[in-house]
Design a protein around this motif. Structure first.
Motif, PDB file in Angstrom:
ATOM      1  N   GLU A   1     -49.600   5.321   2.268  1.00 28.14           N
ATOM      2  CA  GLU A   1     -49.256   4.506   1.298  1.00 28.14           C
ATOM      3  C   GLU A   1     -47.386   4.589   1.064  1.00 28.14           C
ATOM      4  O   GLU A   1     -46.878   5.759   1.126  1.00 28.14           O
ATOM      5  N   VAL A   2     -46.836   3.773   1.481  1.00 22.90           N
ATOM      6  CA  VAL A   2     -45.320   3.458   1.547  1.00 22.90           C
ATOM      7  C   VAL A   2     -44.910   2.835   0.174  1.00 22.90           C
ATOM      8  O   VAL A   2     -43.626   3.160  -0.087  1.00 22.90           O
ATOM      9  N   VAL A   3     -45.582   2.495  -0.471  1.00 19.28           N
ATOM     10  CA  VAL A   3     -45.056   1.990  -1.975  1.00 19.28           C
ATOM     11  C   VAL A   3     -46.142   2.589  -2.856  1.00 19.28           C
ATOM     12  O   VAL A   3     -47.430   2.017  -2.803  1.00 19.28           O
ATOM     13  N   PRO A   4     -46.346   3.614  -3.493  1.00 20.22           N
ATOM     14  CA  PRO A   4     -46.949   4.112  -4.501  1.00 20.22           C
ATOM     15  C   PRO A   4     -47.128   2.924  -5.489  1.00 20.22           C
ATOM     16  O   PRO A   4     -46.098   2.354  -5.813  1.00 20.22           O
ATOM     17  N   GLU A   5     -47.867   3.065  -6.673  1.00 23.26           N
ATOM     18  CA  GLU A   5     -48.143   2.097  -7.587  1.00 23.26           C
ATOM     19  C   GLU A   5     -47.042   1.796  -8.388  1.00 23.26           C
ATOM     20  O   GLU A   5     -46.476   2.747  -8.865  1.00 23.26           O
ATOM     21  N   ARG A   6     -46.545   0.404  -8.547  1.00 15.43           N
ATOM     22  CA  ARG A   6     -45.509   0.040  -9.115  1.00 15.43           C
ATOM     23  C   ARG A   6     -46.003  -1.054 -10.131  1.00 15.43           C
ATOM     24  O   ARG A   6     -46.968  -1.838  -9.936  1.00 15.43           O
ATOM     25  N   TRP A   7     -45.401  -1.284 -11.177  1.00 16.54           N
ATOM     26  CA  TRP A   7     -45.571  -2.260 -12.131  1.00 16.54           C
ATOM     27  C   TRP A   7     -44.399  -3.082 -12.616  1.00 16.54           C
ATOM     28  O   TRP A   7     -43.270  -2.532 -13.095  1.00 16.54           O
ATOM     29  N   ARG A   8     -44.440  -4.416 -12.920  1.00 17.17           N
ATOM     30  CA  ARG A   8     -43.695  -4.993 -13.724  1.00 17.17           C
ATOM     31  C   ARG A   8     -44.381  -6.288 -14.511  1.00 17.17           C
ATOM     32  O   ARG A   8     -45.488  -6.690 -13.971  1.00 17.17           O
ATOM     33  N   THR A   9     -43.909  -6.378 -15.742  1.00 18.29           N
ATOM     34  CA  THR A   9     -44.322  -7.560 -16.402  1.00 18.29           C
ATOM     35  C   THR A   9     -44.409  -8.955 -15.788  1.00 18.29           C
ATOM     36  O   THR A   9     -43.428  -8.873 -14.875  1.00 18.29           O
ATOM     37  N   ALA A  10     -45.434  -9.749 -15.992  1.00 18.73           N
ATOM     38  CA  ALA A  10     -45.494 -10.991 -15.371  1.00 18.73           C
ATOM     39  C   ALA A  10     -43.988 -11.775 -15.377  1.00 18.73           C
ATOM     40  O   ALA A  10     -43.686 -12.740 -14.101  1.00 18.73           O
ATOM     41  N   TRP A  11     -43.377 -11.913 -16.432  1.00 18.58           N
ATOM     42  CA  TRP A  11     -42.169 -12.706 -16.431  1.00 18.58           C
ATOM     43  C   TRP A  11     -40.912 -12.113 -16.054  1.00 18.58           C
ATOM     44  O   TRP A  11     -40.092 -12.994 -16.140  1.00 18.58           O
ATOM     45  N   ASN A  12     -41.003 -11.037 -15.558  1.00 15.16           N
ATOM     46  CA  ASN A  12     -39.716 -10.210 -15.309  1.00 15.16           C
ATOM     47  C   ASN A  12     -39.949  -9.328 -13.929  1.00 15.16           C
ATOM     48  O   ASN A  12     -40.043  -8.282 -14.095  1.00 15.16           O
ATOM     49  N   PRO A  13     -40.223  -9.993 -12.664  1.00 10.39           N
ATOM     50  CA  PRO A  13     -40.789  -9.198 -11.734  1.00 10.39           C
ATOM     51  C   PRO A  13     -39.533  -8.578 -11.065  1.00 10.39           C
ATOM     52  O   PRO A  13     -38.274  -8.683 -11.688  1.00 10.39           O
ATOM     53  N   ASN A  14     -39.525  -7.536 -10.359  1.00 11.89           N
ATOM     54  CA  ASN A  14     -38.582  -6.515  -9.844  1.00 11.89           C
ATOM     55  C   ASN A  14     -38.578  -6.655  -8.376  1.00 11.89           C
ATOM     56  O   ASN A  14     -39.831  -7.091  -7.754  1.00 11.89           O
TER      57      ASN A  14
ATOM     58  N   LYS B   1     -42.103  -1.021  19.171  1.00 16.48           N
ATOM     59  CA  LYS B   1     -42.396  -2.458  19.772  1.00 16.48           C
ATOM     60  C   LYS B   1     -43.869  -2.347  20.319  1.00 16.48           C
ATOM     61  O   LYS B   1     -44.297  -1.486  20.935  1.00 16.48           O
ATOM     62  N   GLY B   2     -44.489  -3.420  20.032  1.00 12.57           N
ATOM     63  CA  GLY B   2     -45.929  -3.657  20.672  1.00 12.57           C
ATOM     64  C   GLY B   2     -46.942  -2.672  20.034  1.00 12.57           C
ATOM     65  O   GLY B   2     -48.208  -2.664  20.367  1.00 12.57           O
ATOM     66  N   VAL B   3     -46.538  -1.752  19.118  1.00 17.30           N
ATOM     67  CA  VAL B   3     -47.686  -0.982  18.548  1.00 17.30           C
ATOM     68  C   VAL B   3     -48.251  -1.519  17.267  1.00 17.30           C
ATOM     69  O   VAL B   3     -47.420  -1.698  16.146  1.00 17.30           O
ATOM     70  N   ARG B   4     -49.265  -1.923  17.171  1.00 19.96           N
ATOM     71  CA  ARG B   4     -49.951  -2.628  16.020  1.00 19.96           C
ATOM     72  C   ARG B   4     -50.279  -1.454  14.937  1.00 19.96           C
ATOM     73  O   ARG B   4     -50.924  -0.365  15.110  1.00 19.96           O
ATOM     74  N   GLN B   5     -49.905  -2.096  13.783  1.00 21.19           N
ATOM     75  CA  GLN B   5     -50.241  -0.995  12.706  1.00 21.19           C
ATOM     76  C   GLN B   5     -50.709  -1.858  11.259  1.00 21.19           C
ATOM     77  O   GLN B   5     -50.440  -3.067  11.208  1.00 21.19           O
ATOM     78  N   GLN B   6     -51.672  -1.187  10.681  1.00 19.67           N
ATOM     79  CA  GLN B   6     -52.332  -1.909   9.573  1.00 19.67           C
ATOM     80  C   GLN B   6     -51.363  -2.262   8.257  1.00 19.67           C
ATOM     81  O   GLN B   6     -50.609  -1.342   8.182  1.00 19.67           O
ATOM     82  N   LEU B   7     -51.474  -3.267   7.767  1.00 23.08           N
ATOM     83  CA  LEU B   7     -50.620  -3.591   6.427  1.00 23.08           C
ATOM     84  C   LEU B   7     -51.746  -3.920   5.504  1.00 23.08           C
ATOM     85  O   LEU B   7     -52.976  -4.908   5.771  1.00 23.08           O
ATOM     86  N   ARG B   8     -51.772  -3.324   4.462  1.00 22.00           N
ATOM     87  CA  ARG B   8     -52.541  -3.664   3.235  1.00 22.00           C
ATOM     88  C   ARG B   8     -51.758  -3.510   1.923  1.00 22.00           C
ATOM     89  O   ARG B   8     -50.784  -2.579   1.680  1.00 22.00           O
ATOM     90  N   ILE B   9     -51.797  -4.715   1.184  1.00 22.50           N
ATOM     91  CA  ILE B   9     -51.289  -4.881  -0.179  1.00 22.50           C
ATOM     92  C   ILE B   9     -51.902  -5.166  -1.205  1.00 22.50           C
ATOM     93  O   ILE B   9     -53.040  -6.058  -0.999  1.00 22.50           O
TER      94      ILE B   9
END
Length: 981
Positions: free
Chosen positions: A325-338, A348-356
């Motif tokens: 987990e490289v970004v623990p849960e964050r929040w912003r209101t819909a009208w004012n993103p951060n 190089k060449g080492v495949r890593q999983q990305l999950r958002i």
């Protein structure tokens, strides 16, 4: 050897050097810069200008730099050798290579401050403003010359132990900017100032107003540019996006990038001329409200590097890379993103999983993940500044013996900080808005009834009739008698601040008057943009870059809100001063909405709007008084900021931030870097502005049932910790959306959140002699109130990255708590001195890190050995009582000094020399305190007073007692007194 010598000689003969007094102009033989000009400004500052053109341009008076005196002829020397030109002032020396134009800077003793320019240290590109950024045809249009300029980059090598600070106020919890990237533009919650300082005791201020970048000069890349993408089954070409709506219906599709950063474009010709990704391309017809979205797959780097990501988000979001987990849960209101930045080492060449994992916070929401191009560590850690558009490269190199002197040099260039009124240091109460006259007056009355100290109450937006934004008129059914409202506030010894935007609905008389002169930005109404109020209204912002427009803007305010209300408005809240014409639009369209300006294109003048807008109010109000007796001090609070803002009596707050623990922690780094950008007064919405639904629902449940659920417990603790934090920054102000932010609306009076707030509020007022002295120093000594530890303890290598402790003035080290349910925290004690616990006066040796107690009701605060703190009387407002008795706490262990500054507190008589200072010295060897002879005088000054001197020593701790502390009582009549303790 001989050939090398001959080549050097040829190079030296090719360069052309012109000298004229304190200015030298070099036409180097090589390098992109055809002309380089160095100018001695004073003993500590050298100005550098450069261009790739044949001649430097003639430029108008700078917006940020005030006129400077020509240095005395005997204060500098300019020498020439076959290889270089040396410009030498008393404390700074610049050396320019004739062959390449490279510049290197040294201090007065010859120590290298800024290494020579790295590689192609100065680069230039011809720039023509794109047609789509110009906005409307007709009205004020840029000249042909104003359409053209230069894009430039300067880059210097940087040693490993260097650290960089400043650049304004940003929201990624980044403090030391070495090796980091920052896009410099103005936006709600983001303030950009073109000034960076180094722990090597120098600063760079570049005189440019356009969009700039610190660090990587290139835009962030879409994911497919830096990585091979694979979907969750491992098929190459894209990631997998799974969209599940609130009813459980799912949609799966391939994603070659995650770039959903802009709202639905307006239906206009200019808005449709867009880049790939410039308009939103989330699944058509999919309802994001209540949805759950997962982007997943694998990323394979093309190079081994530290990858620097930027995440743009609204709603709830988490990011995982390589199973972590490289970004623990964050929040912003819909009208004012951060935006939030994070780094990941990848091979190089080492495949890593990305999950958002993303939960949008409404039907209109935002999500984006991009990455900076991979660069070497040396490249990342160089001092690199890129400017999109200017007439030339123009910067000031500022040196000093310490960072205070560097910041003093910044203020020499950009103007002294005004001395703010004393009441501004007291507590301010606000909420997203008071909706009626009765709400506002009764709120202040409740503070007085409860005996909770307060000075300022704020009327935020929407006090006008719904369709009359910019009319500066009160809606009569809700505010039947504005004059009476102000009188009531003043009768309760309060101050009144009111929100004024540079925004006007097109149907208002004020809009029409400004527009008739060509002083409105018309792109917004032309594109039929409607705001969020009621049915939505067309609007525009005025062109603050025009001197005539500034005068008209102030006159309209004056007629309705200042002279029209008996000159009883005490302060101005200048909101949306970025200017924020429309949220969440591509950068090019923001420029089209904000111009063209009277001075040129909005591309060139993108960042300085708040400065010229502050000019309008400051000079406008002072012009009403024309120096008459008892002229009240101007005070502005603005949501944006720029170099020079301090000279217009302007403070900045950090905008519409979120209400989460990570948002609170981000304000620590934001405030420290903003303060180190040279502008001394900064604040925030204590408690955060935009509120998560869970907190809203928890308060509603409590209002119905009296039940305090877990979310309400967290809300109250968050508010408590934030208020504790707020007591130790320049501005102490509570504000935010519902739930209401008055302390009795946060928690009942028997609750620790309530009791903690009252304690720190009272402490703040008893510190008023200390705090107001700091404000005086900010004006007279170019002092910085909120001080990163690097300012006072440079040389202790531990402090250069400490972002959650700071000094408030010379004595107090605040250590706020930024995590839920934390009841202790780690504190570093700088090695240069010993430290005392403020509350217990227990002594701690410096040079160590300890875990210390942090109960719910208190944050750790420590006092440095040698400190002198004048505590005044307990008060309900800042000038309720004169400090006839000062409890003067002196902390043994080192010699100490404090200068007590006093004046009338609210007017400009200090500009006429009507103020007083008292120098207080402590000699640790003899345990003696000398209260020096008073210097100066002013109306109402105390001729006699008492100092109760309380000596705190390591071997005799005693709890802080401000009611009746035991000490040595001294009668003081203005003459020097020495007391041995």
């Amino acid at each position: 050897m001989f050939i090398s010598f001959m080549m050097a000689a040829l190079v030296s003969r090719a360069a052309i050097v012109d000298r004229m007094g304190h200015i030298v102009t070099i036409h180097p033989d090589g390098g992109q810069a055809k002309v380089i000009r160095l100018e001695v400004v004073n003993d500590r500052i050298i100005r550098v200008r450069a261009t790739s053109k044949d001649d430097l341009p003639q430029k108008m008076q700078s917006l940020m730099i005030v006129p400077q005196q020509v240095p005395a002829k005997n204060s500098y020397t300019i020498t020439e050798t076959p290889e270089s030109i040396e410009v030498i002032a008393k404390q700074v020396r610049a050396v320019v290579s004739k062959a390449t134009g490279e510049v290197c800077f040294y201090d007065g003793l010859g120590k290298t401050l800024l290494l020579k320019e790295s590689g192609n240290g100065k680069q230039f590109w011809d720039f023509t403003v794109p047609e789509r950024e110009l906005g409307l045809k007709g009205g004020v249009q840029p000249t042909e010359a104003q359409l053209h300029g230069l894009t430039w980059q300067m880059k210097f090598d940087s040693p490993d132990d260097e650290a960089f600070y400043g650049l304004g106020q940003h929201q990624s919890e980044e403090f030391n900017m070495k090796g980091r990237n920052e896009d410099l533009f103005q936006y709600n919650t983001k303030v950009s100032v073109p000034f960076v300082v180094s722990n090597k005791n120098y600063g760079l201020l570049w005189d440019a107003y356009s969009y700039c970048r610190f660090g990587n000069p290139h835009d962030y890349l879409q994911l497919h540019r830096a990585f091979k993408l694979y979907d969750k089954q491992g098929r190459e070409g894209h990631l997998t996006g799974t969209y599940t709506d609130r009813l459980g219906k799912s949609l799966v599709r391939g994603e070659d990038s995650i770039y959903y950063e802009y709202g639905t474009p307006v239906k206009s010709e200019i808005a449709l001329k867009t880049d790939n990704g410039g308009i939103r391309n989330l699944p058509l017809g999919f309802n994001l409200a209540g949805a759950h979205v997962v982007y997943e797959g694998f990323i394979e780097p093309y190079a081994t590097s530290q990858y620097q990501f930027i995440l743009y988000y609204a709603g709830y979001i988490k990011v995982y890379i390589g199973g972590k987990e490289v970004v623990p849960e964050r929040w912003r209101t819909a009208w004012n993103p951060n935006a939030y930045k994070f780094n990941v080492e990848m091979a190089k060449g080492v495949r890593q999983q990305l999950r958002i994992e993303w939960q949008p916070d409404g039907s209109e929401s935002y999500c984006g993940l991009r990455v900076a191009e991979p660069r070497s560590q040396k490249e990342r850690e160089s001092l690199s500044i890129w400017c999109e558009m200017a007439q030339d490269m123009d910067y000031y190199f500022v040196t000093g013996q310490n960072l205070d002197e560097v910041i003093s040099g910044y203020r020499t260039l950009t103007g002294k900080a005004s001395l703010y009124p004393k009441w501004a240091l007291g507590f301010w109460q606000s909420r997203e808005r008071y909706k009626t006259q009765e709400e506002l007056v009764s709120t202040l009355a409740e503070f007085r009834k409860r005996q909770i100290p307060i000075d300022n109450i704020v009327q935020d937006w929407n006090y006008w009739p719904e369709d009359q934004w910019g009319s500066h008129e009160f809606e009569s059914s809700r505010y039947p008698n504005p004059q009476q409202m102000l009188d009531s506030v003043h009768q309760m010894h309060g101050r009144f601040m009111i929100s004024v935007w540079p925004k006007f609905y097109v149907n208002t008389d004020n809009y029409k008057e400004l527009d008739e002169k060509g002083w409105m930005y018309n792109q917004s109404p032309t594109d039929d943009i409607h705001d969020w109020v009621g049915r939505g209204y067309k609007n525009g912002f005025y062109d603050a870059y025009d001197a005539g427009a500034r005068k008209m803007f102030w006159r309209q305010m004056d007629e309705k809100l200042y002279t029209g209300l008996g000159k009883k408005v005490d302060a101005w809240w200048m909101d949306a001063s970025e200017p924020n014409v429309r949220d969440c639009t591509p950068m090019w369209y923001r420029k089209a909405l904000c111009g063209p300006t009277a001075l040129g294109t909005s591309t060139e003048y993108f960042n300085a709007y708040s400065l010229v807008n502050a000019d309008a109010i400051y000079h406008g109000q002072r012009g009403v008084w024309k120096g008459k007796k008892d002229e009240p001090r101007v005070f502005l609070l603005t949501r944006s900021g720029f170099a020079g803002e301090q000279r217009y009596s302007t403070a900045t707050w950090s905008g519409d931030i979120g209400t989460r623990w990570e948002d609170m922690r981000a304000q620590m780094t934001a405030g420290l870097n903003y303060s180190m950008s040279g502008i001394p007064f900064w604040g925030m919405d204590q408690g955060g502005f935009c509120v998560e639904n869970r907190y809203v629902q928890a308060q509603q449940l409590y209002d119905r049932t009296g039940q305090e659920n877990e979310d309400l417990k967290e809300w109250r603790e968050l508010q408590s910790r934030w208020n504790q934090f707020g007591a130790f920054i320049p501005l102490f102000r509570s504000h935010g959306q519902w739930p209401l932010r008055e302390i009795w609306n946060i928690a009942p009076d028997n609750h620790p959140a309530y009791q903690s707030f009252v304690f720190y509020d009272n402490l703040r007022y008893q510190l008023m002699p200390y705090l107001y002295s700091l404000a005086g120093w900010a004006h007279f000594k170019d002092y910085t109130l909120m001080r990163a530890l690097i300012m006072d303890f440079n040389g202790d290598h531990e402090v250069k990255d400490i972002a959650d402790q700071w000094m408030l003035g010379p004595a107090l080290m605040a250590c706020p708590v930024g995590y839920y349910k934390a009841r202790n925290r780690s504190v570093y004690f700088p090695q240069q001195c010993g430290w005392y616990n403020l509350y217990t006066n227990e002594y701690v040796e410096g040079g160590q890190r300890l875990v210390v107690d942090a109960p719910y009701e208190q944050i750790p605060v420590f006092v440095r050995a040698g400190a002198i703190i004048p505590f005044g009387p307990k008060m309900q407002w800042s000038d309720e009582k004169a400090a006839q008795l000062i409890n003067l706490y002196v902390y043994a262990g080192q010699d100490g000094h404090f200068q007590l500054y006093e004046d009338e507190g609210t007017n400009y008589n200090y500009e006429k020399g009507l103020f007083s200072t008292i120098d207080i010295h402590y000699d640790d060897a003899t345990h003696s305190v000398t209260i020096g002879a008073r210097k100066g005088q002013f109306s109402g000054m105390l001729k006699t007073r008492r100092f109760n001197i309380v000596l705190i020593t390591p071997d005799a701790p005693q709890n802080l007692n401000l009611e009746n502390p035991s000490g040595r009582l001294v009668e003081y009549k203005g003459k020097e007194v020495t007391v041995e303790l």
